[in-house]
Write a protein that holds these residues in place. Structure first.
Motif, PDB file in Angstrom:
ATOM      1  N   GLY A 150       0.764  -1.160   0.018  1.00 10.85           N
ATOM      2  CA  GLY A 150      -0.020  -0.102   0.099  1.00 10.85           C
ATOM      3  C   GLY A 150       1.030   1.312   0.066  1.00 10.85           C
ATOM      4  N   GLY A 154      -0.934   4.911  -0.318  1.00 10.60           N
ATOM      5  CA  GLY A 154      -0.819   5.742   0.850  1.00 10.60           C
ATOM      6  C   GLY A 154      -0.111   7.273   0.506  1.00 10.60           C
ATOM      7  N   GLY A 187       2.382   9.554   4.313  1.00 10.32           N
ATOM      8  CA  GLY A 187       1.245   8.742   3.672  1.00 10.32           C
ATOM      9  C   GLY A 187       1.804   7.253   3.622  1.00 10.32           C
ATOM     10  N   SER A 188       3.006   7.240   2.934  1.00 11.01           N
ATOM     11  CA  SER A 188       3.323   5.799   2.586  1.00 11.01           C
ATOM     12  C   SER A 188       3.299   5.068   4.000  1.00 11.01           C
ATOM     13  CB  SER A 188       5.230   5.626   1.961  1.00 11.01           C
ATOM     14  OG  SER A 188       4.857   6.612   0.963  1.00 11.01           O
ATOM     15  N   GLY A 190       2.052   5.396   6.701  1.00  8.68           N
ATOM     16  CA  GLY A 190       0.811   5.262   7.213  1.00  8.68           C
ATOM     17  C   GLY A 190      -0.040   4.332   6.785  1.00  8.68           C
ATOM     18  N   ALA A 191       0.053   4.114   5.159  1.00  7.05           N
ATOM     19  CA  ALA A 191      -0.466   2.983   4.585  1.00  7.05           C
ATOM     20  C   ALA A 191       0.313   1.680   5.040  1.00  7.05           C
ATOM     21  CB  ALA A 191      -0.381   3.138   3.004  1.00  7.05           C
ATOM     22  N   VAL A 218      -5.878  -2.169   1.479  1.00  7.57           N
ATOM     23  CA  VAL A 218      -5.567  -0.817   2.303  1.00  7.57           C
ATOM     24  C   VAL A 218      -5.437  -0.197   0.642  1.00  7.57           C
ATOM     25  CG1 VAL A 218      -3.800   0.287   2.898  1.00  7.57           C
ATOM     26  CG2 VAL A 218      -4.720  -1.680   4.113  1.00  7.57           C
ATOM     27  N   SER A 219      -4.729  -0.826  -0.164  1.00  5.48           N
ATOM     28  CA  SER A 219      -4.530   0.000  -1.526  1.00  5.48           C
ATOM     29  C   SER A 219      -5.815   0.411  -2.151  1.00  5.48           C
ATOM     30  CB  SER A 219      -3.627  -0.988  -2.479  1.00  5.48           C
ATOM     31  OG  SER A 219      -2.532  -1.040  -2.099  1.00  5.48           O
ATOM     32  N   LEU A 222      -7.342   3.122   0.000  1.00  4.09           N
ATOM     33  CA  LEU A 222      -6.927   4.763  -0.291  1.00  4.09           C
ATOM     34  C   LEU A 222      -6.838   5.270  -1.660  1.00  4.09           C
ATOM     35  CD1 LEU A 222      -3.824   3.981   2.023  1.00  4.09           C
ATOM     36  CD2 LEU A 222      -5.709   5.023   3.013  1.00  4.09           C
TER      37      LEU A 222
END
Length: 395
Positions: A150, A154, A187-188, A190-191, A218-219, A222
């Protein structure tokens, strides 16, 4: 993962088994000829190609980096003689004073414009290739990619939010040079944290496939949020996609200094544990019997690779396929042990992305083709090839 007898039933004697990496204690291939007459013991590696990193491949990787460095600095809107560029690069070393024959303007082009961009390409390419090789070993999946957990989704959502919401604030937020890289980095990570949390629901007996499925979920979630923001702020689509397609444009050494600490940390952690990837590839039960803690090693390696990927994404945007192309090429040419794959992937990955950036800058000059487009054109056919050769793994 245990090897089924049918997987090796048709394998000729003496042929290495791909599921049993070279160099793992007690996992030598049964078809390998070994002297059993009691008169002498076979020397280690006498009948199997050594799993260690060979000098010629190390020199080839270093040579590829040097070629990419000189080519990346020499080629561009203003072409410079490669010999003069090499001399000027050597002048950057302490105690070296060579006459390159370049003017002050040309020297400024090298040191302030092109060299930072090439060095950034080397670092980003090395991180993506290293993370790709690490993920493939951890998940025992030849199609594993640095964006698997993800990371891409993210980073894309965070950057889209910053650009679209910042545009509504008059551009005061996006005007700061650190805003977009910082948003992509946060963001990365967090994902990845969301993926870990969702994957942990599988309990102690969860398999590596659990994290892959969690990353897919998740991907998707988001990416839906990113699509919604783009629909509501259509005036920012061009700016968002300019970042999403990947770029190495940099003004000075700021991005290099941003990525370098994460590069060092990721490289040190992953390379120090590269032997454990060889052990993990035989399955958790076998790895535990060899004295390894599979889950601890797996999550440490995933965390290090994800941190490096997040740093690369924050500086360059989304550049795909590097983590698939380079490790597989190294595996086919230099050997299947991760003691070989990971260090060579760093070298050849950096050289690959730096040379790809040269193509992106010159193919449609004076305009630039997004580097993510170039890597996709190269990676698409390669992905199909890997998919065909990995059918047994996927089924």
């Amino acid at each position: 993962m245990t090897v089924r007898p049918a997987d090796n039933a048709s394998r000729p004697a003496g042929t290495p088994d791909a599921s049993r990496p070279a160099g793992v204690p007690g996992m030598d291939d049964p078809g390998t000829p070994v002297t059993r007459d009691g008169k002498r013991a076979a020397a280690p590696g006498a009948s199997v190609r050594p799993a260690g990193l060979r000098t010629r491949w190390l020199l080839a990787g270093i040579g590829a980096v040097l070629v990419a460095l000189v080519a990346g600095v020499s080629l561009g809107p203003v072409s410079l003689p490669p010999g003069s560029v090499a001399a000027e690069l050597l002048n950057l070393l302490p105690g070296v004073h060579l006459d390159s024959g370049l003017s002050e303007r040309e020297i400024a082009i090298i040191t302030e414009l092109r060299l930072p961009r090439v060095v950034l390409g080397l670092l980003v390419g090395a991180l993506l290739a290293l993370a790709g090789g690490c993920y493939q070993g951890v998940f025992r999946n030849p199609l594993a990619d640095p964006y698997l957990l993800g990371v891409a989704a993210g980073a894309g959502l965070a950057v889209t939010a910053v650009i679209t919401l910042g545009a509504g604030a008059g551009g005061a937020i996006t005007g700061l040079p650190v805003t977009i890289p910082l948003a992509a980095f946060v963001g990365s990570l967090g994902a990845v944290a969301m993926t870990y949390g969702l994957g942990a629901a599988g309990g102690r007996n969860r398999s590596p496939a659990t994290l892959i499925l969690a990353g897919v979920a998740v991907s998707a979630f988001l990416s839906a949020g990113q699509t919604y923001l783009l629909q509501r702020h259509s005036d920012s689509i061009q700016q968002v996609y300019s970042w999403l397609l990947g770029r190495l444009a940099t003004a000075g050494w700021h991005d290099v200094r941003l990525v370098l600490p994460y590069f060092v940390l990721t490289a040190v952690v992953v390379l120090l544990h590269r032997r454990e990837l060889d052990v993990l590839s035989v399955g958790d039960d076998e790895a535990a019997s060899l004295g390894l803690h599979p889950q601890r090693s797996r999550y440490l390696l995933i965390a290090a690779a994800s941190l490096g990927t997040a740093a690369a994404v924050s500086a360059s945007g989304l550049i795909g396929f590097v983590g698939i192309i380079v490790p597989h090429t190294v595996r086919l040419l230099a050997g299947s042990s991760y003691r070989v794959i990971l260090p060579l992937s760093m070298l050849f990955g950096g050289a690959f992305l730096a040379l790809t950036d040269v193509v992106a800058r010159t193919a449609a000059a004076p305009a630039e083709v997004p580097i993510g487009v170039v890597t996709a054109l190269l990676g698409g056919p390669f992905f199909v090839l890997v998919l065909r050769t990995a059918r047994r793994v996927l089924t």
